[in-house]
Write an enzyme that holds these catalytic residues in place. Structure first.
Site, mmCIF file in Angstrom:
data_model
loop_
_atom_site.group_PDB
_atom_site.id
_atom_site.type_symbol
_atom_site.label_atom_id
_atom_site.label_comp_id
_atom_site.label_asym_id
_atom_site.label_seq_id
_atom_site.Cartn_x
_atom_site.Cartn_y
_atom_site.Cartn_z
ATOM 1 N N GLU A 58 10.896 -6.004 -14.870
ATOM 2 C CA GLU A 58 10.352 -4.648 -14.717
ATOM 3 C C GLU A 58 9.333 -4.360 -15.814
ATOM 4 O O GLU A 58 8.275 -3.778 -15.549
ATOM 5 C CB GLU A 58 11.472 -3.613 -14.770
ATOM 6 C CG GLU A 58 12.250 -3.439 -13.484
ATOM 7 C CD GLU A 58 11.519 -2.537 -12.493
ATOM 8 O OE1 GLU A 58 10.308 -2.316 -12.637
ATOM 9 O OE2 GLU A 58 12.177 -2.065 -11.551
ATOM 10 N N CYS A 83 15.535 -0.988 -11.131
ATOM 11 C CA CYS A 83 14.508 -0.239 -10.414
ATOM 12 C C CYS A 83 15.075 1.058 -9.852
ATOM 13 O O CYS A 83 14.585 2.146 -10.137
ATOM 14 C CB CYS A 83 13.921 -1.090 -9.296
ATOM 15 S SG CYS A 83 12.597 -0.268 -8.393
#
Length: 238
Positions: free
Chosen positions: A226, A152
């Site tokens: 993700e 991230c």
């Protein structure tokens, strides 16, 4: 060749070869590419992403940021050096008092207010990723936590850099231009570069080589989660 005519490695814009992050990225290349070159990202790049998909992402990203802040509070607890505790605390402060305010202001431009986001139930994909990151920090040490966070923290800067180099990038008239400019900008790149350097320090201090297989599994899992987060947004468009 990867989408856009560049090899995957040619599209890597961050982390010099040999850094812990670059090695993790190479070891988890299929999951990394599925994340950073996801159709959601391509839609942001050329402006074709359905608005419903982006609005769903914005709402869930607000909830994600809450747990992201908790992760840095956990990082402060896990650290032993005062300088590292200060750095984690500074990141927590920036998330709560700066980034979340910016996110709320940006969402307001899309007609989404903070109260509505607070009432929104967490998507399964949001819960899966955020709780995975926290679990890695609770079960392991601060290196496990930082590796779980890396896709991230560093990944968004990589995505922004790739978008800037992509021939398909549409700037004028792109409804997602502000998003692109934030994550391709120098300020966020600096955040990512600091995270890359921090991973190297932690890896050297906490025996990354002896734990390599476990760290790769953590990084790979975070990349896959993700990608699922992007997919959650796309699913809202039907």
């Amino acid at each position: 060749m990867a989408e856009g005519g560049f090899s995957a490695k040619a599209r890597d814009a961050l982390a010099a070869p040999g850094t812990l992050f670059a090695r993790l990225r190479d070891a988890a290349r299929p999951s990394w590419e599925a994340y950073v070159a996801h159709p959601f990202v391509r839609g942001l790049t050329d402006g074709s992403l359905p608005e419903a998909a982006f609005r769903r992402y914005l709402t869930q990203d607000y909830l994600f940021l809450i747990h992201f802040a908790r992760a840095y509070a956990l990082a402060a607890f896990k650290h032993a050096r005062v300088a590292d505790i200060r750095e984690a605390a500074a990141t927590l402060h920036a998330l709560i008092d700066h980034e979340m305010k910016l996110h709320v202001a940006y969402c307001a431009q899309w007609g989404i207010d903070e109260a509505a986001m607070e009432r929104e139930p967490e998507a399964e994909e949001t819960m899966a990723y955020t709780r995975y990151v926290l679990e890695r920090g609770l079960a392991g040490d601060v290196l496990d936590l930082e590796v779980a966070l890396a896709p991230c923290v560093i990944g968004y800067a990589e995505i922004g850099a790739r978008m800037a180099r992509d021939p398909a990038l549409r700037v004028e008239g792109n409804p997602y231009r502000a998003w692109f400019e934030m994550y391709s900008g120098a300020e966020f790149r600096g955040v990512a570069e600091a995270a890359i350097a921090r991973l190297d320090r932690l890896g050297a201090a906490r025996g990354a080589e002896a734990r390599w297989d476990d760290l790769v599994r953590t990084f790979d899992s975070a990349c896959r989660l993700e990608a699922r987060f992007w997919q959650m947004g796309l699913a809202a468009a039907g």
